[in-house]
Design an enzyme around this catalytic site. Structure first.
Site, PDB file in Angstrom:
ATOM      1  N   ARG A 102       0.889  -1.183   0.000  1.00  0.00           N
ATOM      2  CA  ARG A 102       0.000   0.000   0.000  1.00  0.00           C
ATOM      3  C   ARG A 102       0.912   1.213   0.000  1.00  0.00           C
ATOM      4  O   ARG A 102       1.594   1.471   1.002  1.00  0.00           O
ATOM      5  CB  ARG A 102      -0.902  -0.028   1.231  1.00  0.00           C
ATOM      6  CG  ARG A 102      -1.593   1.283   1.469  1.00  0.00           C
ATOM      7  CD  ARG A 102      -2.693   1.197   2.498  1.00  0.00           C
ATOM      8  NE  ARG A 102      -3.848   0.516   1.952  1.00  0.00           N
ATOM      9  CZ  ARG A 102      -5.040   0.476   2.541  1.00  0.00           C
ATOM     10  NH1 ARG A 102      -5.220   1.073   3.710  1.00  0.00           N
ATOM     11  NH2 ARG A 102      -6.048  -0.157   1.989  1.00  0.00           N
ATOM     12  N   HIS A 129      -7.436   0.888  -6.514  1.00  0.00           N
ATOM     13  CA  HIS A 129      -7.581  -0.067  -5.412  1.00  0.00           C
ATOM     14  C   HIS A 129      -8.189  -1.366  -5.976  1.00  0.00           C
ATOM     15  O   HIS A 129      -9.351  -1.676  -5.738  1.00  0.00           O
ATOM     16  CB  HIS A 129      -8.486   0.542  -4.339  1.00  0.00           C
ATOM     17  CG  HIS A 129      -8.378  -0.087  -2.990  1.00  0.00           C
ATOM     18  ND1 HIS A 129      -7.547  -1.157  -2.720  1.00  0.00           N
ATOM     19  CD2 HIS A 129      -9.018   0.185  -1.814  1.00  0.00           C
ATOM     20  CE1 HIS A 129      -7.665  -1.489  -1.432  1.00  0.00           C
ATOM     21  NE2 HIS A 129      -8.549  -0.698  -0.873  1.00  0.00           N
ATOM     22  N   GLN A 132      -9.932  -4.094  -3.733  1.00  0.00           N
ATOM     23  CA  GLN A 132     -11.255  -3.642  -3.302  1.00  0.00           C
ATOM     24  C   GLN A 132     -12.277  -3.907  -4.412  1.00  0.00           C
ATOM     25  O   GLN A 132     -13.368  -4.421  -4.154  1.00  0.00           O
ATOM     26  CB  GLN A 132     -11.183  -2.140  -2.981  1.00  0.00           C
ATOM     27  CG  GLN A 132     -12.484  -1.555  -2.482  1.00  0.00           C
ATOM     28  CD  GLN A 132     -12.874  -2.091  -1.109  1.00  0.00           C
ATOM     29  OE1 GLN A 132     -12.105  -2.033  -0.186  1.00  0.00           O
ATOM     30  NE2 GLN A 132     -14.075  -2.628  -0.996  1.00  0.00           N
ATOM     31  N   ASP A 224     -17.472   6.640  -1.021  1.00  0.00           N
ATOM     32  CA  ASP A 224     -16.188   6.518  -0.319  1.00  0.00           C
ATOM     33  C   ASP A 224     -15.947   7.849   0.400  1.00  0.00           C
ATOM     34  O   ASP A 224     -16.645   8.844   0.144  1.00  0.00           O
ATOM     35  CB  ASP A 224     -15.069   6.219  -1.355  1.00  0.00           C
ATOM     36  CG  ASP A 224     -13.683   6.056  -0.716  1.00  0.00           C
ATOM     37  OD1 ASP A 224     -13.603   5.824   0.511  1.00  0.00           O
ATOM     38  OD2 ASP A 224     -12.671   6.174  -1.453  1.00  0.00           O
ATOM     39  N   CYS A 264     -16.384   1.208   0.636  1.00  0.00           N
ATOM     40  CA  CYS A 264     -15.170   0.407   0.822  1.00  0.00           C
ATOM     41  C   CYS A 264     -14.715   0.415   2.285  1.00  0.00           C
ATOM     42  O   CYS A 264     -14.005  -0.487   2.705  1.00  0.00           O
ATOM     43  CB  CYS A 264     -14.066   0.925  -0.080  1.00  0.00           C
ATOM     44  SG  CYS A 264     -13.683   2.656   0.240  1.00  0.00           S
ATOM     45  N   ARG A 292     -13.359  -8.997   1.049  1.00  0.00           N
ATOM     46  CA  ARG A 292     -11.945  -8.738   0.799  1.00  0.00           C
ATOM     47  C   ARG A 292     -11.145 -10.022   1.051  1.00  0.00           C
ATOM     48  O   ARG A 292     -10.223 -10.359   0.301  1.00  0.00           O
ATOM     49  CB  ARG A 292     -11.426  -7.614   1.712  1.00  0.00           C
ATOM     50  CG  ARG A 292     -11.998  -6.233   1.427  1.00  0.00           C
ATOM     51  CD  ARG A 292     -11.516  -5.675   0.102  1.00  0.00           C
ATOM     52  NE  ARG A 292     -10.074  -5.565   0.051  1.00  0.00           N
ATOM     53  CZ  ARG A 292      -9.352  -4.568   0.579  1.00  0.00           C
ATOM     54  NH1 ARG A 292      -9.971  -3.551   1.158  1.00  0.00           N
ATOM     55  NH2 ARG A 292      -8.032  -4.551   0.481  1.00  0.00           N
TER      56      ARG A 292
HETATM   57  N1   CP Z   1     -11.142  -0.611   2.260  1.00  0.00           N
HETATM   58  C1   CP Z   1      -9.889  -0.688   2.720  1.00  0.00           C
HETATM   59  O1   CP Z   1      -8.945  -0.881   1.971  1.00  0.00           O
HETATM   60  O2   CP Z   1      -9.772  -0.575   4.082  1.00  0.00           O
HETATM   61  P1   CP Z   1      -8.400  -0.376   4.895  1.00  0.00           P
HETATM   62  O3   CP Z   1      -7.893   1.006   4.551  1.00  0.00           O
HETATM   63  O4   CP Z   1      -8.798  -0.490   6.335  1.00  0.00           O
HETATM   64  O5   CP Z   1      -7.445  -1.428   4.477  1.00  0.00           O
HETATM   65  N1  NVA Z   2     -10.119   6.584  -0.878  1.00  0.00           N
HETATM   66  C1  NVA Z   2      -9.717   6.029   0.385  1.00  0.00           C
HETATM   67  C2  NVA Z   2      -9.849   4.540   0.360  1.00  0.00           C
HETATM   68  C3  NVA Z   2      -9.470   3.840   1.635  1.00  0.00           C
HETATM   69  C4  NVA Z   2      -9.582   2.356   1.524  1.00  0.00           C
HETATM   70  C5  NVA Z   2      -8.284   6.433   0.680  1.00  0.00           C
HETATM   71  O1  NVA Z   2      -7.458   6.435  -0.247  1.00  0.00           O
HETATM   72  O2  NVA Z   2      -7.990   6.779   1.822  1.00  0.00           O
END
Ligand code: CP
Ligand code: NVA
Length: 328
Positions: A102, A129, A132, A224, A264, A292
């Site tokens: 990430r 993502h 997701q 989101d 999400c 997930r």
């Molecule tokens: N939706 C998602 O990726 O959640 P986290 O940021 O908690 O991993």
């Molecule tokens: N758009 C959000 C998604 C988190 C899973 C972010 O990037 O923080």
């Protein structure tokens, strides 16, 4: 070697194959446990940002499949700071069987994949993502029976989650509508890509700045956060820009009566979604979060246990070669 970096890299057939595999692994797990398909395998997990779902679901997916996972926090790795991304990729590849990362910058995940000698999985960047989106498609399929021809409406920021959702919808034939405030729309390039996928699948793409128009007759209403990780300094400005974009009961009433609501997560209750909707009968946000786990098991099994011999793309390529040879 195959990675899982973008939905766009996978054909509709491959995506459906992963969804079918996820369904199979989910059923197997519900019947009492998964087979140890990844026995002895270790996933290295690099995180530059916080996470609940991605971190825990990948870790548990590996354990359920007989493998293990290693959490590497932002402070430990210092990706691109303490050490170059290319060096991290080359070192880590010698210890672990796959890397999930990430990152803030999408460039970093591409660089990891370029230098790693093991499969790399994208656990969220500032572009997309894909894990997701695969879990989202699984959830839609479970609750609506299919994706093809469904109307998926996304209300909010045209950012990472929206990009992967747009791509999986247009790959699999769902119609995709998005409403974002001016200045927060999807970037042109992911939309152009989606238009290519839509030409193949028959999806329609609708880009709007009106959330009410966007959710009208929707089968799926998706939202989101307005302020993604890394954008915290803009929170106040964003709250003002996204006024009117809250998925509340009044907005949801414009969708089909049997529409499902997705997010999400993490959710900012009272901002992009109200408690009433999130905890209401149309919400599938928690089964979506659970998926997930199942979707990522399919990705892991595909990348770690099936390559190269059962990759559908290779099978298709081999079939193509055989056909060409016969024609000669
Ligand atoms: N939706 C998602 O990726 O959640 P986290 O940021 O908690 O991993
Ligand atoms: N758009 C959000 C998604 C988190 C899973 C972010 O990037 O923080």
């Amino acid at each position: 070697m195959r990675h899982f970096l973008h939905i766009a890299d996978y054909s509709p057939e491959e995506l459906q194959y992963l969804l079918d595999l996820a369904v199979k692994l989910k059923k197997e797990w519900q019947r009492g446990g998964n087979r140890p398909l990844l026995k002895g395998k270790v996933l290295g997990m690099i995180f530059q940002k916080p996470s609940l779902r991605t971190r825990v679901s990948f870790d548990m997916a590996m354990r359920h499949l007989g493998g293990d996972a290693l959490y590497l926090s932002p402070d430990e790795i210092g990706l691109g700071k303490r050490e170059s991304v290319a060096d991290v990729a080359r070192v880590l590849s010698r210890y672990v069987d796959a890397i999930m990362a990430r990152t803030f910058s999408h460039r970093h995940i591409l660089e990891l994949a370029q230098w790693a000698s093991v499969p790399v999985i994208n656990g969220l960047t500032d572009y997309n993502h894909p894990c997701q989106a695969l879990a989202d498609a699984l959830t839609i399929q479970e609750h609506k029976g299919r994706l093809k021809g469904l109307r998926v409406s996304y209300v909010g920021d045209g950012f990472n989650v929206a990009v992967s959702l747009l791509h999986i919808c247009t790959k699999l034939g769902a119609h995709f509508t998005i409403a974002s405030p001016l200045g927060y729309e999807l970037a042109p390039r992911p939309v152009e890509l989606a238009q290519e996928f839509a030409r193949e699948s028959g999806s329609q793409i609708t880009l709007l700045n009106d959330p009410r128009e966007a959710v009208r007759d929707a089968d799926v209403v998706y939202t989101d956060t307005w302020t993604s990780m890394g954008q915290e300094a803009e929170a106040e400005k964003r709250r003002a820009a996204f006024a009117g974009y809250t998925v509340n009961a009044e907005l949801l009433a414009l969708a089909r009566p049997d529409a499902i609501v997705m997010h999400c997560l993490p959710a900012h209750r009272g901002e992009e979604i109200t408690d009433e909707v999130m905890d209401g009968p149309q919400s599938v946000v928690f089964p979506q979060a659970e998926n997930r786990l199942h979707a990522q098991k399919a990705i892991l099994v595909h990348l770690l246990a099936e390559q190269p011999k059962r990759t559908p793309a290779r099978a298709t390529a081999a079939r193509g070669k055989r056909t060409a040879a016969r024609r000669k």
